[in-house]
Structures are given as C-alpha cells and as structure tokens.
Design a protein around this motif. Structure first.
Motif, PDB file in Angstrom:
ATOM      1  N   ALA A 103       3.418 -22.727 -10.260  1.00 41.12           N
ATOM      2  CA  ALA A 103       2.330 -23.658 -10.516  1.00 41.12           C
ATOM      3  C   ALA A 103       1.206 -22.814 -11.386  1.00 41.12           C
ATOM      4  CB  ALA A 103       1.662 -24.031  -9.371  1.00 41.12           C
ATOM      5  N   GLY A 104       1.650 -21.436 -11.636  1.00 40.06           N
ATOM      6  CA  GLY A 104       0.880 -20.641 -12.268  1.00 40.06           C
ATOM      7  C   GLY A 104      -0.276 -19.777 -11.503  1.00 40.06           C
ATOM      8  N   ALA A 105       0.339 -19.199 -10.546  1.00 42.70           N
ATOM      9  CA  ALA A 105      -0.372 -18.401  -9.593  1.00 42.70           C
ATOM     10  C   ALA A 105      -1.139 -17.217 -10.057  1.00 42.70           C
ATOM     11  CB  ALA A 105       0.548 -17.995  -8.462  1.00 42.70           C
ATOM     12  N   ALA A 106      -2.180 -16.728  -9.483  1.00 39.37           N
ATOM     13  CA  ALA A 106      -3.044 -15.750  -9.650  1.00 39.37           C
ATOM     14  C   ALA A 106      -2.413 -14.300  -8.881  1.00 39.37           C
ATOM     15  CB  ALA A 106      -4.542 -15.800  -9.475  1.00 39.37           C
ATOM     16  N   THR A 107      -1.699 -14.424  -8.124  1.00 45.63           N
ATOM     17  CA  THR A 107      -1.238 -13.396  -7.194  1.00 45.63           C
ATOM     18  C   THR A 107       0.345 -12.872  -7.640  1.00 45.63           C
ATOM     19  OG1 THR A 107      -0.042 -15.133  -5.998  1.00 45.63           O
ATOM     20  CG2 THR A 107      -2.284 -14.157  -5.172  1.00 45.63           C
ATOM     21  N   GLU A 108       0.338 -11.536  -7.737  1.00 43.90           N
ATOM     22  CA  GLU A 108       1.509 -10.960  -8.312  1.00 43.90           C
ATOM     23  C   GLU A 108       2.718 -11.028  -7.475  1.00 43.90           C
ATOM     24  OE1 GLU A 108      -0.934  -6.724  -8.815  1.00 43.90           O
ATOM     25  OE2 GLU A 108       1.228  -6.617  -9.114  1.00 43.90           O
ATOM     26  N   TRP A 109       2.588 -11.278  -6.037  1.00 39.87           N
ATOM     27  CA  TRP A 109       4.034 -11.312  -5.394  1.00 39.87           C
ATOM     28  C   TRP A 109       4.492 -12.752  -5.678  1.00 39.87           C
ATOM     29  CZ3 TRP A 109       4.189 -15.636  -2.136  1.00 39.87           C
ATOM     30  CH2 TRP A 109       2.891 -15.976  -1.624  1.00 39.87           C
ATOM     31  N   GLU A 110       4.033 -13.634  -6.439  1.00 39.21           N
ATOM     32  CA  GLU A 110       4.622 -14.728  -6.715  1.00 39.21           C
ATOM     33  C   GLU A 110       5.768 -14.911  -7.862  1.00 39.21           C
ATOM     34  OE1 GLU A 110       2.053 -18.144  -4.644  1.00 39.21           O
ATOM     35  OE2 GLU A 110       4.194 -17.890  -5.581  1.00 39.21           O
ATOM     36  N   TYR A 111       5.673 -13.783  -8.607  1.00 39.32           N
ATOM     37  CA  TYR A 111       6.360 -13.618  -9.836  1.00 39.32           C
ATOM     38  C   TYR A 111       7.632 -12.687  -9.569  1.00 39.32           C
ATOM     39  CZ  TYR A 111       2.379 -15.651 -12.179  1.00 39.32           C
ATOM     40  OH  TYR A 111       1.347 -16.626 -12.714  1.00 39.32           O
ATOM     41  N   GLU A 112       8.657 -13.388 -10.220  1.00 37.56           N
ATOM     42  CA  GLU A 112       9.972 -12.573  -9.647  1.00 37.56           C
ATOM     43  C   GLU A 112      10.137 -11.424 -10.877  1.00 37.56           C
ATOM     44  OE1 GLU A 112       9.548 -16.155  -9.559  1.00 37.56           O
ATOM     45  OE2 GLU A 112      11.474 -16.879  -9.639  1.00 37.56           O
ATOM     46  N   TYR A 113       9.768 -11.760 -12.020  1.00 44.23           N
ATOM     47  CA  TYR A 113      10.159 -10.989 -13.316  1.00 44.23           C
ATOM     48  C   TYR A 113       9.060 -10.517 -13.957  1.00 44.23           C
ATOM     49  CZ  TYR A 113      14.779 -13.375 -12.484  1.00 44.23           C
ATOM     50  OH  TYR A 113      15.640 -13.713 -11.855  1.00 44.23           O
ATOM     51  N   TRP A 114       8.938  -9.009 -14.361  1.00 43.47           N
ATOM     52  CA  TRP A 114       7.870  -8.276 -15.158  1.00 43.47           C
ATOM     53  C   TRP A 114       8.573  -7.688 -16.464  1.00 43.47           C
ATOM     54  CZ3 TRP A 114       2.844  -8.394 -13.390  1.00 43.47           C
ATOM     55  CH2 TRP A 114       2.496  -9.156 -12.218  1.00 43.47           C
ATOM     56  N   GLY A 115       7.554  -7.775 -17.363  1.00 48.07           N
ATOM     57  CA  GLY A 115       7.873  -6.815 -18.608  1.00 48.07           C
ATOM     58  C   GLY A 115       7.125  -5.524 -18.350  1.00 48.07           C
ATOM     59  N   GLN A 116       7.608  -4.585 -19.247  1.00 46.45           N
ATOM     60  CA  GLN A 116       7.324  -3.335 -19.058  1.00 46.45           C
ATOM     61  C   GLN A 116       5.619  -2.878 -19.569  1.00 46.45           C
ATOM     62  OE1 GLN A 116       8.994  -0.861 -17.720  1.00 46.45           O
ATOM     63  NE2 GLN A 116      10.225  -2.592 -17.280  1.00 46.45           N
ATOM     64  N   GLY A 117       5.157  -3.925 -20.125  1.00 45.70           N
ATOM     65  CA  GLY A 117       3.534  -3.860 -20.513  1.00 45.70           C
ATOM     66  C   GLY A 117       3.484  -3.521 -21.882  1.00 45.70           C
ATOM     67  N   THR A 118       2.349  -3.713 -22.372  1.00 47.03           N
ATOM     68  CA  THR A 118       1.820  -3.390 -23.672  1.00 47.03           C
ATOM     69  C   THR A 118       0.402  -2.723 -23.694  1.00 47.03           C
ATOM     70  OG1 THR A 118       1.535  -3.974 -26.063  1.00 47.03           O
ATOM     71  CG2 THR A 118       0.935  -5.728 -24.616  1.00 47.03           C
ATOM     72  N   GLN A 119       0.024  -1.834 -24.249  1.00 45.09           N
ATOM     73  CA  GLN A 119      -1.189  -1.184 -24.139  1.00 45.09           C
ATOM     74  C   GLN A 119      -2.129  -1.804 -25.421  1.00 45.09           C
ATOM     75  OE1 GLN A 119      -2.208   1.780 -22.096  1.00 45.09           O
ATOM     76  NE2 GLN A 119      -4.296   0.979 -22.886  1.00 45.09           N
ATOM     77  N   VAL A 120      -3.179  -2.199 -24.424  1.00 46.29           N
ATOM     78  CA  VAL A 120      -4.238  -2.542 -25.286  1.00 46.29           C
ATOM     79  C   VAL A 120      -5.644  -1.626 -25.208  1.00 46.29           C
ATOM     80  CG1 VAL A 120      -6.221  -4.545 -25.858  1.00 46.29           C
ATOM     81  CG2 VAL A 120      -3.846  -4.886 -25.188  1.00 46.29           C
ATOM     82  N   THR A 121      -6.188  -1.162 -26.255  1.00 45.09           N
ATOM     83  CA  THR A 121      -7.213  -0.179 -25.923  1.00 45.09           C
ATOM     84  C   THR A 121      -8.404  -0.647 -26.944  1.00 45.09           C
ATOM     85  OG1 THR A 121      -5.811   1.618 -25.788  1.00 45.09           O
ATOM     86  CG2 THR A 121      -8.038   2.328 -26.141  1.00 45.09           C
ATOM     87  N   VAL A 122      -9.575  -0.842 -26.422  1.00 43.49           N
ATOM     88  CA  VAL A 122     -10.612  -1.094 -27.083  1.00 43.49           C
ATOM     89  C   VAL A 122     -11.927  -0.178 -27.222  1.00 43.49           C
ATOM     90  CG1 VAL A 122     -12.539  -3.056 -27.367  1.00 43.49           C
ATOM     91  CG2 VAL A 122     -10.248  -3.572 -26.250  1.00 43.49           C
TER      92      VAL A 122
END
Length: 124
Positions: A103-122
């Motif tokens: 449903a579009g959860a805000a909690t991490e444990w709901e999600y089965e798959y994750w990417g490696q991430g991308t860095q954002v620096t401001v």
C-alpha cells in the motif's frame, strides 16, 4: 527476482533540483509498491516517500512534503523521486525499495527488495 538500481544523485547547491531514478533489472514493478528512503551520515535510515502498487496513493514524510514527488512509469519499469528546493539537511544516501502488492508503507520492514543507494549531497 527484483534487482533495483538507483541513479541520478550528485552534488548540488542549496535550492537546486534533482530527479532520482530507480530501475528494476529483473521482474517488472507494476505490482509493487515503491518507496524511497534515505540515510544521512550518523543517522538511521528514514522514510521519504512511497507509492502504492496501483499508483493510486502516495505518501511523503513531513520533510519531503511540498518539495519531493514520487512517480512511476511502468512502461519503463522505473520509479522516480523528483526533488526540488534541496537543503543541506537533504544530504544522504537515497534508497529505493519494492513491496509486492503493498500500500506504500513508511516502514522499512514492509519492503522485500532494496537498491544499493545513490548519494545526494547538497552544499550550502
């Protein structure tokens, strides 16, 4: 199998915009809720935005409301996070995640798959 790859991060100045992309190189994403999370140095990973698998509902953290927009293009198997009016406190590694039939959860444990991430620096 869902393999997520984020891109679009970089170094920008305060007030700039960036669009992050998250592509699945495996299974198509149309039946997955998608979420964006971020982790700043020394802090826990936190929710940013999410979209239900049908695409009919979106959710944003208070810090993202009015500035960040999540969207998806099922034809391209891609989810986006459009970020505007960036602030130094938005500096973090941004991760996308997938949750089948979610449903579009805000909690991490709901999600089965994750990417490696991308860095954002401001910078200020």
């Amino acid at each position: 199998q869902v393999q997520l790859v984020e891109s679009g991060g970089g170094l920008v100045q305060t007030g700039a915009s960036l669009r992050l992309s998250c592509v699945s190189s495996g299974r198509i994403l149309y039946d997955y809720a998608m979420g964006w999370f971020r982790q700043a140095p020394g802090k826990e990973r936190e929710f940013v935005a999410a979209m239900s698998w049908r695409g009919s509902s979106t959710y944003s953290a208070d810090s993202a409301k009015g500035r960040f927009t999540i969207s998806r293009d099922n034809a391209k198997n891609t989810v986006y996070l459009q970020m505007s009016s960036l602030k130094p406190e938005d500096t973090a590694v941004y991760y996308c995640a997938a949750d089948r039939w979610g449903a579009g959860a805000a909690t991490e444990w709901e999600y089965e798959y994750w990417g490696q991430g991308t860095q954002v620096t401001v910078s200020s």
